[in-house]
Write a protein that holds these residues in place. Sequence first.
Motif, short mmCIF file in Angstrom:
data_model
loop_
_atom_site.label_atom_id
_atom_site.label_comp_id
_atom_site.label_asym_id
_atom_site.label_seq_id
_atom_site.Cartn_x
_atom_site.Cartn_y
_atom_site.Cartn_z
N PRO A 126 -7.11 16.88 -10.29
CA PRO A 126 -6.32 16.90 -11.48
C PRO A 126 -4.86 16.31 -11.12
CG PRO A 126 -7.55 19.10 -11.56
CD PRO A 126 -7.66 18.48 -10.19
N GLY A 127 -4.28 16.67 -9.94
CA GLY A 127 -3.03 16.32 -9.47
C GLY A 127 -3.13 14.72 -9.42
N TYR A 128 -4.25 14.16 -8.62
CA TYR A 128 -4.38 13.05 -8.48
C TYR A 128 -4.46 11.94 -9.84
CZ TYR A 128 -6.35 8.33 -6.84
OH TYR A 128 -6.40 7.27 -6.50
N LEU A 129 -4.99 12.61 -10.74
CA LEU A 129 -5.14 11.80 -12.03
C LEU A 129 -4.12 11.72 -12.90
CD1 LEU A 129 -8.78 12.83 -12.97
CD2 LEU A 129 -7.98 10.50 -11.93
N SER A 130 -3.12 12.95 -12.41
CA SER A 130 -1.82 13.04 -13.26
C SER A 130 -0.76 12.09 -12.93
CB SER A 130 -1.18 14.38 -13.29
OG SER A 130 -0.69 14.56 -11.82
N TYR A 131 -0.93 11.09 -11.91
CA TYR A 131 -0.02 10.20 -11.61
C TYR A 131 -0.53 8.80 -12.03
CZ TYR A 131 2.41 13.18 -8.67
OH TYR A 131 2.95 14.29 -8.07
N SER B 223 0.28 5.75 -11.56
CA SER B 223 -0.02 4.76 -10.32
C SER B 223 -1.24 5.00 -9.58
CB SER B 223 1.22 4.91 -9.47
OG SER B 223 1.09 6.16 -8.64
N ASN B 224 -1.74 6.39 -9.55
CA ASN B 224 -3.05 6.84 -8.91
C ASN B 224 -4.17 6.34 -9.70
OD1 ASN B 224 -1.71 7.69 -6.64
ND2 ASN B 224 -1.83 9.91 -7.29
N LEU B 225 -3.81 6.52 -10.95
CA LEU B 225 -4.98 6.14 -11.82
C LEU B 225 -5.31 4.52 -11.72
CD1 LEU B 225 -4.13 7.80 -15.27
CD2 LEU B 225 -6.32 8.22 -13.94
N PHE B 226 -4.44 3.70 -11.63
CA PHE B 226 -4.50 2.25 -11.50
C PHE B 226 -4.95 2.06 -10.18
CE2 PHE B 226 -2.91 -1.73 -9.99
CZ PHE B 226 -3.23 -2.36 -10.70
N ASP B 227 -4.67 2.64 -8.98
CA ASP B 227 -5.15 2.47 -7.68
C ASP B 227 -6.67 2.86 -7.75
OD1 ASP B 227 -2.58 1.57 -6.95
OD2 ASP B 227 -2.07 3.30 -5.96
N GLY B 228 -6.83 4.23 -8.34
CA GLY B 228 -8.27 4.72 -8.25
C GLY B 228 -9.38 3.64 -8.95
N LEU B 229 -8.89 3.22 -10.14
CA LEU B 229 -9.78 2.30 -10.91
C LEU B 229 -9.95 1.05 -10.10
CD1 LEU B 229 -11.24 1.94 -13.58
CD2 LEU B 229 -8.93 0.96 -14.69
N LEU B 230 -8.92 0.44 -9.59
CA LEU B 230 -8.98 -0.83 -9.02
C LEU B 230 -9.93 -0.57 -7.89
CD1 LEU B 230 -8.07 -3.62 -8.94
CD2 LEU B 230 -6.00 -3.09 -7.59
N THR B 231 -9.84 0.36 -7.10
CA THR B 231 -10.49 0.73 -5.94
C THR B 231 -12.05 0.86 -6.31
OG1 THR B 231 -8.74 1.83 -4.93
CG2 THR B 231 -10.89 2.24 -3.89
N VAL B 232 -12.26 1.59 -7.25
CA VAL B 232 -13.82 1.73 -7.72
C VAL B 232 -14.04 0.44 -8.18
CG1 VAL B 232 -15.02 2.63 -9.54
CG2 VAL B 232 -13.32 3.97 -8.38
N VAL B 233 -13.56 -0.51 -8.74
CA VAL B 233 -14.01 -1.88 -9.25
C VAL B 233 -14.47 -2.68 -8.20
CG1 VAL B 233 -13.49 -3.84 -10.40
CG2 VAL B 233 -12.92 -1.62 -11.44
N VAL C 268 -1.36 -6.66 -6.10
CA VAL C 268 0.02 -6.72 -6.00
C VAL C 268 0.97 -6.04 -7.08
CG1 VAL C 268 -0.32 -8.59 -8.31
CG2 VAL C 268 1.81 -8.73 -6.22
N PHE C 269 0.03 -5.17 -8.00
CA PHE C 269 0.75 -4.40 -9.03
C PHE C 269 1.05 -3.01 -8.64
CE2 PHE C 269 -1.48 -7.26 -11.96
CZ PHE C 269 -0.27 -7.51 -12.91
N ARG C 270 0.52 -3.00 -7.44
CA ARG C 270 0.95 -1.57 -6.58
C ARG C 270 2.48 -1.46 -5.98
NH1 ARG C 270 -3.05 1.22 -2.81
NH2 ARG C 270 -1.21 1.84 -2.17
N PHE C 271 3.13 -2.81 -5.91
CA PHE C 271 4.49 -2.89 -5.37
C PHE C 271 5.49 -2.68 -6.65
CE2 PHE C 271 2.08 -5.80 -2.83
CZ PHE C 271 2.44 -5.11 -1.48
N LEU C 272 4.97 -2.40 -7.91
CA LEU C 272 5.95 -1.96 -9.13
C LEU C 272 6.41 -0.58 -8.76
CD1 LEU C 272 3.72 -3.48 -12.03
CD2 LEU C 272 5.76 -4.31 -10.91
N ARG C 273 5.60 0.03 -8.06
CA ARG C 273 6.24 1.60 -7.77
C ARG C 273 7.65 1.70 -7.03
NH1 ARG C 273 1.05 3.76 -4.93
NH2 ARG C 273 0.15 2.76 -6.63
N ILE C 274 7.88 0.47 -6.21
CA ILE C 274 9.07 0.46 -5.71
C ILE C 274 10.43 0.16 -6.36
CG2 ILE C 274 7.64 -0.01 -3.39
CD1 ILE C 274 8.94 -2.75 -3.71
N ILE C 275 9.90 -0.25 -7.67
CA ILE C 275 11.09 -0.57 -8.55
C ILE C 275 12.18 0.43 -8.86
CG2 ILE C 275 11.73 -1.38 -10.80
CD1 ILE C 275 9.11 -3.23 -10.70
#
Length: 695
Positions: A437-442, A444-454, A495-502
Amino acid sequence: MCFLCLQVLCPGGISALTRLLCSLKMQSRILSFTIFLILFLAFIETPSSLTSTADVRYRSPPWDPPCGLTESIEGLCLLVFVADVSVKSYLVGWAQFQKNLWLLAYMVVLVVSLMDWIVSLGLVCQEPLRIRRLLRPFFLMQNSSMMKKTLKCIRSSLPEMASVMLLLALHLCVFTMFGMLLFTGEKDHGQDRERLIYFRNLPEALTSLLVLLTTANNPDVMTPAYSRNRAYAIFFIVFTLIGSLFLMNLLTAIIYNQFRGYLMKSFQTSLFRRRLGARAAYEVLSKTAEGEAHPQRVGVKPQDFLQVLQKVQLDSAHKQAIVEKVCSYGDDLLSADEFQKLFNEFDKRVIKEHPPRPEYGSPFLQSAQFLFSHRYFDYLGNFIALGNLVSVSVFLVMDADVLPEDRDDFVLGILNCVFILYYVLELLLKVFALGLPGYLSYSSNLFDGLLTVVLLVLEISTLAVYRFPHPGWKPEMLGLLSLWDMARLVNMLIVFRFLRIIPSMKLMAVVASTILDLIKNMRAFGGILVVVYYVFAIMGINLFRGVVVAPPGNGSLAPDNSSAPCGSFEQLEYWANNFDDFAAALITLWNVMVVNNWQVFLDAYRRYSGPWSKLYFVLWWLVSSVIWVNLFLALILEHFLHKWDRRTHLQSLAGDQETSYQMSVELLFRDVLEEPTEEELVEKLSHHPHLQLCR
């Protein structure tokens, strides 16, 4: 919310009104879907856009729906609109309905559309013109209050815009006369080329300088004369300085000033209505407190307010914030000021609370949990993702000059497997540290997780089809893309992972937050653009459908265009830019709006359909590139200046440190809007026919 409060004293009023609001909410969703559906019909109905290409040389005959198919869908949509206008007329009353110009226009558009629909069925769908297609965007406009305000803003800006347009027209006419007198071509070959190409007659000269106003044909328009004498450049430079750099920017300033001034006035009225509604709710609820425990004091019981709040369909986060605000006042009666402050919670961005992390008993697991939930672990992931992007970029550069059949993807295939394995390991470790639940609440983690699964699915599929990478490994292409190419393409989304440093970079954070706020508040301005695109596309289909004809030659092979003039429609092979169907019309209008090479379209359609076609394209340029783009620029300026406003920044520091306001268009003017006074509210409510003030 205020409307619910006004009905709280009526027996059974809350439940009845709740059901009414639920039905209205459902009606709004159905209406939005119906508007989308009736607008989307333009892609399917004759002329259909269901072809793979719009190029007249290669396009196959499109599928045209049988008569009655799209008409049946359109008829159902019109029935929904009839029901909608009937409900609205019943709710506002016939007296108010007659005063509301939008509702009257709504009824007129429906009547005309229904009549045209009946005519279409009577002629077995063979009518030459469907008037109702031009009227469809009205259904979108009348359903958005912000679009109506924007249209009123444009209408109020027209006098000032007309004055600048008059100056532009005068500027064009004067320089056109000078140009025709200057480039007579009697003595100089350069002058003769300039005259023959750009100043042959008055319409051609006007068109050339109008295009130069957008700098689309610079320096082509001045090259023939300038190549013969340097002094001729002065004419074109002075024209560009006055027209493009002064008058066009003056037009931008006028539109921005009118946009801000009119919207500020509109939102001032909207603020007054909001405060009036809240005060009316306070007056109704405060009656229950008189003559009881506090006979000398008027106010609202917190219990009464909470009772009403529980009946309201509201976002749980905002409802909880309001409940906490009410509880902070204690059991005392709520004053008018305290009651009003409760409604400010709707404008605040509620900070999302993340689920608690799992608790581990082992010290080793606790240390591992701390390590993998730390921000430095995210930094490591970003560093690995950067290495992934660098490796892909290096191999793209190395393989640029290598034929596809000679490439060896062995090393890149191994690296891709390694990076994907790391992403999977990172996902599992974060789930271990944060809990699922904590992982899915972020987000950024949702994006990373979906991208990793694909990526994992594509990589497993690639290995299953092409086996493990080995020297000389090159996956074969099956269809448009191979599985390997798809994996590489999806991998670039890292590349969209780097948006979190903004957020950690202040200047970039301001720009990024401005972009996000623009996206959230682009519905009205995007709706205006949809309306003008839709109307001009339908007009273009009716005016220019079929005028662009495929050149003689083999349809599967591009004909020889060496004889076509350089830079012409035929030589540039712009055959796909036509008005033969709705989708092609939209793309053509987009290419003209960008104004790059739009003189090619002006010349081609002048030759194919006649000189009057220029009026259509110039009008489209004025509406899209001049008016709408400047409105969009005004919105960007307003958002960005608000972000950089020092006074707003200082006020936010002095206020609540933990809450921030949502950046809607209405809240852009928060600092300059004037709060209505107590006397103004009481005076307005005292004249309300259905409300009696408690004092």
